[in-house]
Scaffold this active site. Structure first.
Site, PDB file in Angstrom:
ATOM      1  N   GLU A  38      68.054  17.484  35.464  1.00  0.00           N
ATOM      2  CA  GLU A  38      68.203  16.067  35.113  1.00  0.00           C
ATOM      3  C   GLU A  38      69.323  15.430  35.929  1.00  0.00           C
ATOM      4  O   GLU A  38      70.403  16.017  36.087  1.00  0.00           O
ATOM      5  CB  GLU A  38      68.516  15.965  33.622  1.00  0.00           C
ATOM      6  CG  GLU A  38      67.832  14.824  32.934  1.00  0.00           C
ATOM      7  CD  GLU A  38      66.306  14.932  32.926  1.00  0.00           C
ATOM      8  OE1 GLU A  38      65.659  14.345  33.816  1.00  0.00           O
ATOM      9  OE2 GLU A  38      65.782  15.600  32.035  1.00  0.00           O
ATOM     10  N   HIS A  39      69.037  14.234  36.427  1.00  0.00           N
ATOM     11  CA  HIS A  39      69.970  13.480  37.271  1.00  0.00           C
ATOM     12  C   HIS A  39      70.300  14.257  38.551  1.00  0.00           C
ATOM     13  O   HIS A  39      71.385  14.109  39.115  1.00  0.00           O
ATOM     14  CB  HIS A  39      71.235  13.092  36.493  1.00  0.00           C
ATOM     15  CG  HIS A  39      70.954  12.040  35.453  1.00  0.00           C
ATOM     16  ND1 HIS A  39      70.880  10.699  35.743  1.00  0.00           N
ATOM     17  CD2 HIS A  39      70.675  12.147  34.128  1.00  0.00           C
ATOM     18  CE1 HIS A  39      70.587  10.014  34.633  1.00  0.00           C
ATOM     19  NE2 HIS A  39      70.451  10.876  33.639  1.00  0.00           N
ATOM     20  N   THR A  40      69.366  15.076  38.963  1.00  0.00           N
ATOM     21  CA  THR A  40      69.530  15.800  40.233  1.00  0.00           C
ATOM     22  C   THR A  40      68.680  15.170  41.336  1.00  0.00           C
ATOM     23  O   THR A  40      68.970  15.361  42.505  1.00  0.00           O
ATOM     24  CB  THR A  40      69.095  17.269  40.069  1.00  0.00           C
ATOM     25  OG1 THR A  40      67.839  17.281  39.371  1.00  0.00           O
ATOM     26  CG2 THR A  40      70.110  18.070  39.279  1.00  0.00           C
ATOM     27  N   ALA A 123      60.573   5.147  26.429  1.00  0.00           N
ATOM     28  CA  ALA A 123      60.814   6.431  25.765  1.00  0.00           C
ATOM     29  C   ALA A 123      61.365   7.476  26.729  1.00  0.00           C
ATOM     30  O   ALA A 123      61.621   8.611  26.327  1.00  0.00           O
ATOM     31  CB  ALA A 123      59.515   6.930  25.144  1.00  0.00           C
ATOM     32  N   GLY A 124      61.546   7.099  27.993  1.00  0.00           N
ATOM     33  CA  GLY A 124      62.061   8.059  28.977  1.00  0.00           C
ATOM     34  C   GLY A 124      60.997   9.042  29.423  1.00  0.00           C
ATOM     35  O   GLY A 124      61.317  10.156  29.841  1.00  0.00           O
ATOM     36  N   SER A 126      58.568   8.025  31.670  1.00  0.00           N
ATOM     37  CA  SER A 126      58.036   7.546  32.933  1.00  0.00           C
ATOM     38  C   SER A 126      56.823   6.652  32.864  1.00  0.00           C
ATOM     39  O   SER A 126      55.915   6.763  33.683  1.00  0.00           O
ATOM     40  CB  SER A 126      57.615   8.773  33.738  1.00  0.00           C
ATOM     41  OG  SER A 126      58.416   8.907  34.782  1.00  0.00           O
ATOM     42  N   SER A 128      56.852   3.633  33.624  1.00  0.00           N
ATOM     43  CA  SER A 128      56.876   2.749  34.795  1.00  0.00           C
ATOM     44  C   SER A 128      56.363   3.453  36.042  1.00  0.00           C
ATOM     45  O   SER A 128      55.642   2.863  36.844  1.00  0.00           O
ATOM     46  CB  SER A 128      58.270   2.172  35.020  1.00  0.00           C
ATOM     47  OG  SER A 128      59.198   3.205  35.052  1.00  0.00           O
ATOM     48  N   ASP A 173      59.858  11.167  39.063  1.00  0.00           N
ATOM     49  CA  ASP A 173      58.801  10.647  38.197  1.00  0.00           C
ATOM     50  C   ASP A 173      57.539  10.322  38.995  1.00  0.00           C
ATOM     51  O   ASP A 173      56.424  10.606  38.561  1.00  0.00           O
ATOM     52  CB  ASP A 173      59.278   9.369  37.476  1.00  0.00           C
ATOM     53  CG  ASP A 173      60.553   9.606  36.692  1.00  0.00           C
ATOM     54  OD1 ASP A 173      60.934  10.778  36.513  1.00  0.00           O
ATOM     55  OD2 ASP A 173      61.180   8.617  36.278  1.00  0.00           O
TER      56      ASP A 173
HETATM   57  C1  GLA Z   1      64.905   8.602  35.282  1.00  0.00           C
HETATM   58  C2  GLA Z   1      64.670   8.359  36.754  1.00  0.00           C
HETATM   59  C3  GLA Z   1      64.445   9.678  37.504  1.00  0.00           C
HETATM   60  C4  GLA Z   1      65.548  10.682  37.201  1.00  0.00           C
HETATM   61  C5  GLA Z   1      65.783  10.793  35.697  1.00  0.00           C
HETATM   62  C6  GLA Z   1      66.982  11.650  35.365  1.00  0.00           C
HETATM   63  O1  GLA Z   1      63.735   9.100  34.707  1.00  0.00           O
HETATM   64  O2  GLA Z   1      63.550   7.516  36.949  1.00  0.00           O
HETATM   65  O3  GLA Z   1      64.377   9.423  38.883  1.00  0.00           O
HETATM   66  O4  GLA Z   1      66.727  10.378  37.878  1.00  0.00           O
HETATM   67  O5  GLA Z   1      65.979   9.523  35.103  1.00  0.00           O
HETATM   68  O6  GLA Z   1      66.778  12.954  35.777  1.00  0.00           O
END
Ligand code: GLA
Length: 365
Positions: A38-40, A123-124, A126, A128, A173
């Site tokens: 995550e966040h990589t 909701a995280g 994806s 979008s 994503d």
């Molecule tokens: C969101 C972003 C992704 C990614 C995650 C965190 O989903 O769209 O590109 O950075 O956060 O891992």
């Protein structure tokens, strides 16, 4: 539940009803859950996402004028000229997709489009990226582009977010939405976009649980994390945190930069370790890595929230192998790995701890 072809047919007839003709193209793209990493992605590192069963369908036709006209049960109806789409409106994805195709050499034409999505928004998971990728796939087909490179579509979908939405997101994503396969984790190198698909372990399930709290103000916070990582790179004189080792971290004097970089460096290591665990069917080690990832996201990356922490703890205490926030954080979903026989009791414990929580998807090999 309606099957894939039923939904394809339904979106086609919605289009015919709305625009009085058969659409030139129908395409779809899935939402995703990230298992670890995550966040990589925007640090050119490694991720391990997997597609959800939920997907976004797009039916569209090119128009003779340049107008953008869209209809969606989930997002609403709208009709705009390019350049006049309100900020953050879903039609901005359509505008962006048209612009990307024009840059790729397709004649610039307006579109009539119908969108149907069961990927939960905010909701995280994806929604979008699923919209962007589905639009680009459908537009490519309408322009007669034969089998466009999925990595190219993913890059275009990412640029739509950067240039038309204002989110400086990574590529994870869009790539998994463009190339992911059912019940397979996708190991993606976010630097060169090389990837491989790995079947999930037998005897376990992946649960995707929505915390019930949306990702409030997350765009600003997200872009702030991207900027903090850039600042850490500048301080270390490297192009991307992917190239930083644990030993380099002590050269970061600024506390925030140090913690952000520490998360990214160790999270990349955790992705490699998780792939090893996956390959050897070691679900317990995989789960332990997920727990470590969550701790690091909460303590070093500051993207968790009390409700996400409660859900993760409730799952762990109820016998989950691992659990962690998934996606950008600041609300949204957690992902949880359970032995198949434990899924129901873990879910019950999660709902008891956070009554607003709800199950989004269950994925098994
Ligand atoms: C969101 C972003 C992704 C990614 C995650 C965190 O989903 O769209 O590109 O950075 O956060 O891992």
């Amino acid at each position: 539940m309606t099957g894939e072809t039923d939904r394809d047919k339904a979106v086609e007839s919605l289009f015919a009803k709305r625009f009085g003709a058969v659409p030139q193209a129908v395409a779809s793209a899935h939402g995703r859950v990230n298992l670890i990493g995550e966040h990589t992605d925007y640090n050119e590192g490694f991720v391990l996402p997997c597609i959800l069963s939920q997907r976004t369908l797009v039916a569209l036709s090119l128009r003779d004028d340049d107008r953008l006209e869209g209809d969606s049960a989930q997002f609403g109806s709208a009709s705009e000229q390019p350049g006049a789409v309100p900020t953050g409106h879903w039609l901005a994805y359509v505008e962006g997709a048209v612009a990307m195709m024009a840059e790729a050499g397709a004649p610039q034409r307006g579109v009539s489009v119908v969108v149907d999505s069961d990927v939960p928004a905010g909701a995280g998971v994806s929604s979008s990226a699923a919209l962007g990728v589905a639009l680009l796939k459908a537009l490519a087909a309408a322009h007669g582009m034969d089998r466009p490179d999925p990595a190219l579509l993913a890059r275009m979908a990412q640029r739509i977010e950067h240039e038309f939405i204002g989110l400086q997101c990574g590529i994870m994503d869009h790539m998994v939405s463009a190339v992911g396969a059912k019940a397979s984790a996708m190991r993606l190198d976010c630097r060169d976009l090389s990837y491989s698909l790995h079947p999930l372990m037998a005897g376990v399930e992946v649960l995707v649980i929505h915390s019930g709290s949306g990702r409030k103000l997350s765009e600003g916070q997200y872009n702030a994390r991207v900027a903090e990582c850039r600042a850490a790179c500048d301080a270390l004189g490297v192009g991307a945190l992917r190239d930083v080792s644990a030993g380099d971290l002590e050269r970061l004097a600024d506390g925030t930069a140090h913690r952000r970089a520490r998360h990214v460096v160790h999270e990349n290591d955790r992705v490699h370790a998780a792939i090893t665990a996956l390959a050897s069917g070691d679900a317990a080690s995989f789960g332990a890595l997920m727990m470590e990832s969550h701790r690091s996201l909460a303590a070093d990356y500051d993207v968790s929230s009390p409700v996400l922490d409660s859900l993760v703890e409730a799952c762990r205490d109820a016998g989950a192998l691992g659990a962690r926030l998934t996606g950008a954080g600041f609300g949204g979903c957690i992902v949880c790995l359970v032995r198949s026989g434990d899924a129901d009791s873990v879910l019950a414990a999660a709902m008891k701890a956070v009554p607003e929580a709800r199950l989004i998807d269950r994925i098994a090999s």
